[in-house]
Motif scaffolding. Sequence first.
Motif, PDB file in Angstrom:
ATOM      1  N   MET A   1      43.978  46.764 -99.734  1.00  0.00           N
ATOM      2  CA  MET A   1      44.233  48.167-100.057  1.00  0.00           C
ATOM      3  C   MET A   1      45.230  48.220-101.218  1.00  0.00           C
ATOM      4  O   MET A   1      46.431  48.108-101.027  1.00  0.00           O
ATOM      5  CB  MET A   1      44.806  48.888 -98.829  1.00  0.00           C
ATOM      6  N   ASN A   2      44.713  48.329-102.448  1.00  0.00           N
ATOM      7  CA  ASN A   2      45.582  48.435-103.615  1.00  0.00           C
ATOM      8  C   ASN A   2      46.102  49.855-103.804  1.00  0.00           C
ATOM      9  O   ASN A   2      46.978  50.092-104.624  1.00  0.00           O
ATOM     10  CB  ASN A   2      44.827  47.995-104.863  1.00  0.00           C
ATOM     11  N   LEU A   3      45.524  50.788-103.061  1.00  0.00           N
ATOM     12  CA  LEU A   3      45.922  52.189-103.114  1.00  0.00           C
ATOM     13  C   LEU A   3      45.923  52.737-101.695  1.00  0.00           C
ATOM     14  O   LEU A   3      44.974  52.505-100.943  1.00  0.00           O
ATOM     15  CB  LEU A   3      44.930  52.985-103.966  1.00  0.00           C
ATOM     16  N   ILE A   4      46.972  53.438-101.310  1.00  0.00           N
ATOM     17  CA  ILE A   4      46.964  54.171-100.054  1.00  0.00           C
ATOM     18  C   ILE A   4      46.299  55.516-100.354  1.00  0.00           C
ATOM     19  O   ILE A   4      46.879  56.364-101.028  1.00  0.00           O
ATOM     20  CB  ILE A   4      48.390  54.391 -99.506  1.00  0.00           C
ATOM     21  N   LEU A   5      45.058  55.667 -99.900  1.00  0.00           N
ATOM     22  CA  LEU A   5      44.309  56.891-100.192  1.00  0.00           C
ATOM     23  C   LEU A   5      44.621  57.930 -99.132  1.00  0.00           C
ATOM     24  O   LEU A   5      44.314  57.745 -97.951  1.00  0.00           O
ATOM     25  CB  LEU A   5      42.810  56.603-100.239  1.00  0.00           C
ATOM     26  N   HIS A  15      55.650  67.161-101.098  1.00  0.00           N
ATOM     27  CA  HIS A  15      56.424  65.949-101.385  1.00  0.00           C
ATOM     28  C   HIS A  15      56.412  64.935-100.245  1.00  0.00           C
ATOM     29  O   HIS A  15      57.101  63.923-100.334  1.00  0.00           O
ATOM     30  CB  HIS A  15      57.880  66.334-101.709  1.00  0.00           C
ATOM     31  N   HIS A  16      55.638  65.180 -99.189  1.00  0.00           N
ATOM     32  CA  HIS A  16      55.643  64.274 -98.051  1.00  0.00           C
ATOM     33  C   HIS A  16      54.234  64.119 -97.470  1.00  0.00           C
ATOM     34  O   HIS A  16      53.427  65.049 -97.527  1.00  0.00           O
ATOM     35  CB  HIS A  16      56.594  64.774 -96.954  1.00  0.00           C
ATOM     36  N   ALA A  17      53.984  62.946 -96.914  1.00  0.00           N
ATOM     37  CA  ALA A  17      52.692  62.669 -96.276  1.00  0.00           C
ATOM     38  C   ALA A  17      52.932  61.891 -94.992  1.00  0.00           C
ATOM     39  O   ALA A  17      53.906  61.137 -94.866  1.00  0.00           O
ATOM     40  CB  ALA A  17      51.787  61.880 -97.209  1.00  0.00           C
ATOM     41  N   TRP A  18      52.019  62.062 -94.050  1.00  0.00           N
ATOM     42  CA  TRP A  18      52.098  61.395 -92.746  1.00  0.00           C
ATOM     43  C   TRP A  18      50.729  60.774 -92.460  1.00  0.00           C
ATOM     44  O   TRP A  18      49.740  61.478 -92.277  1.00  0.00           O
ATOM     45  CB  TRP A  18      52.472  62.422 -91.678  1.00  0.00           C
ATOM     46  N   VAL A  19      50.678  59.443 -92.462  1.00  0.00           N
ATOM     47  CA  VAL A  19      49.450  58.691 -92.227  1.00  0.00           C
ATOM     48  C   VAL A  19      49.443  58.218 -90.781  1.00  0.00           C
ATOM     49  O   VAL A  19      50.384  57.553 -90.330  1.00  0.00           O
ATOM     50  CB  VAL A  19      49.358  57.481 -93.185  1.00  0.00           C
ATOM     51  N   ARG A  20      48.340  58.522 -90.057  1.00  0.00           N
ATOM     52  CA  ARG A  20      48.326  58.197 -88.623  1.00  0.00           C
ATOM     53  C   ARG A  20      47.131  57.371 -88.175  1.00  0.00           C
ATOM     54  O   ARG A  20      47.116  56.906 -87.038  1.00  0.00           O
ATOM     55  CB  ARG A  20      48.349  59.503 -87.818  1.00  0.00           C
ATOM     56  N   ASP A  21      46.119  57.164 -89.013  1.00  0.00           N
ATOM     57  CA  ASP A  21      44.946  56.465 -88.503  1.00  0.00           C
ATOM     58  C   ASP A  21      45.222  54.964 -88.392  1.00  0.00           C
ATOM     59  O   ASP A  21      45.941  54.375 -89.210  1.00  0.00           O
ATOM     60  CB  ASP A  21      43.726  56.728 -89.384  1.00  0.00           C
ATOM     61  N   PRO A  22      44.653  54.310 -87.374  1.00  0.00           N
ATOM     62  CA  PRO A  22      44.963  52.900 -87.077  1.00  0.00           C
ATOM     63  C   PRO A  22      44.643  51.939 -88.212  1.00  0.00           C
ATOM     64  O   PRO A  22      45.382  50.975 -88.425  1.00  0.00           O
ATOM     65  CB  PRO A  22      44.106  52.605 -85.845  1.00  0.00           C
ATOM     66  N   ARG A  23      43.545  52.180 -88.963  1.00  0.00           N
ATOM     67  CA  ARG A  23      43.166  51.211 -89.999  1.00  0.00           C
ATOM     68  C   ARG A  23      44.225  51.114 -91.091  1.00  0.00           C
ATOM     69  O   ARG A  23      44.651  50.018 -91.463  1.00  0.00           O
ATOM     70  CB  ARG A  23      41.822  51.592 -90.621  1.00  0.00           C
ATOM     71  N   ARG A  24      44.673  52.259 -91.605  1.00  0.00           N
ATOM     72  CA  ARG A  24      45.670  52.212 -92.672  1.00  0.00           C
ATOM     73  C   ARG A  24      47.018  51.706 -92.158  1.00  0.00           C
ATOM     74  O   ARG A  24      47.716  50.960 -92.853  1.00  0.00           O
ATOM     75  CB  ARG A  24      45.816  53.588 -93.314  1.00  0.00           C
ATOM     76  N   ASP A  60      54.118  56.359 -84.215  1.00  0.00           N
ATOM     77  CA  ASP A  60      53.672  57.711 -84.551  1.00  0.00           C
ATOM     78  C   ASP A  60      52.961  57.776 -85.899  1.00  0.00           C
ATOM     79  O   ASP A  60      52.286  58.760 -86.199  1.00  0.00           O
ATOM     80  CB  ASP A  60      54.855  58.682 -84.572  1.00  0.00           C
ATOM     81  N   GLY A  61      53.103  56.751 -86.726  1.00  0.00           N
ATOM     82  CA  GLY A  61      52.456  56.736 -88.026  1.00  0.00           C
ATOM     83  C   GLY A  61      53.394  56.297 -89.126  1.00  0.00           C
ATOM     84  O   GLY A  61      54.505  55.820 -88.879  1.00  0.00           O
ATOM     85  N   ALA A  62      52.933  56.463 -90.351  1.00  0.00           N
ATOM     86  CA  ALA A  62      53.710  56.117 -91.534  1.00  0.00           C
ATOM     87  C   ALA A  62      54.027  57.400 -92.299  1.00  0.00           C
ATOM     88  O   ALA A  62      53.133  58.180 -92.616  1.00  0.00           O
ATOM     89  CB  ALA A  62      52.943  55.154 -92.428  1.00  0.00           C
TER      90      ALA A  62
END
Length: 237
Positions: A1-5, A15-24, A60-62
């Motif tokens: 993963m060269n990019l977090i999509l 200005h903020h994001a919350w990534v929760r899916d297991p694959r990423r 809880d995620g990233a």
Amino acid sequence: MNLILLDPADLTDDHHAWVRDPRRLRHLREVHRARPGDELTLGVSGGSIGRGRLVSLDEDGARFALDALDQAPPAALDIELVLALPRPRMLARSLEHVTALGVKRITLLHTRRVEKSYWQSPELSAEKIHQHLVLGLEQARDTVMPEVELETHFKPFVEDRLATRLKVRRGLLAHPGMQAACPRGLTSPATLVVGPEGGFIPYEVEALLAAGCQGIHLGSRILRVETAVIALLARLG
């Protein structure tokens, strides 16, 4: 993963994001070995690319703090791909590879030598196709999702829809035994047509040529479909 999509739904504000899916999350932990404070490349699906700082990574995620997402994704490859539906395992790899190369329109086509059972594969579900496209985008640091079309009837597609496309695009039929060598470095829009393992039958070749395709070849070697597609796109692009 060269990019977090990032999906737009991942954004909690500008200005903020919350990534929760297991694959990423698994990729962040096991491949990036990311830790809070690390800066990573992020992009919003359908939008721009930039940098973000990992604020936290837990069950809880990233959570990310986003810097300016002001970089455009790489230019698309102006080559549409018409591909006879490969066997499921090959389909998955092919979708990822051609997406990484910048193809933005992919048509999966039924031909005589395509097993009918392939059309029942779970790999053709919208969810599975989306997963493979995302992997290709992440690899290439791209954010623009390709369009995938399923065409289960050869004749109406070739005589109607493909023939219409070829009024404004150059049609290239890659098939062993064609007279012209594959051109290099196209500068005009094109549609590339690639057959199944074993190739197109004579009737299909004649129909594609009649629709406006030019027959091309890659030389005397007979390649697997997934290898031939990459070789053709790299040469044409």
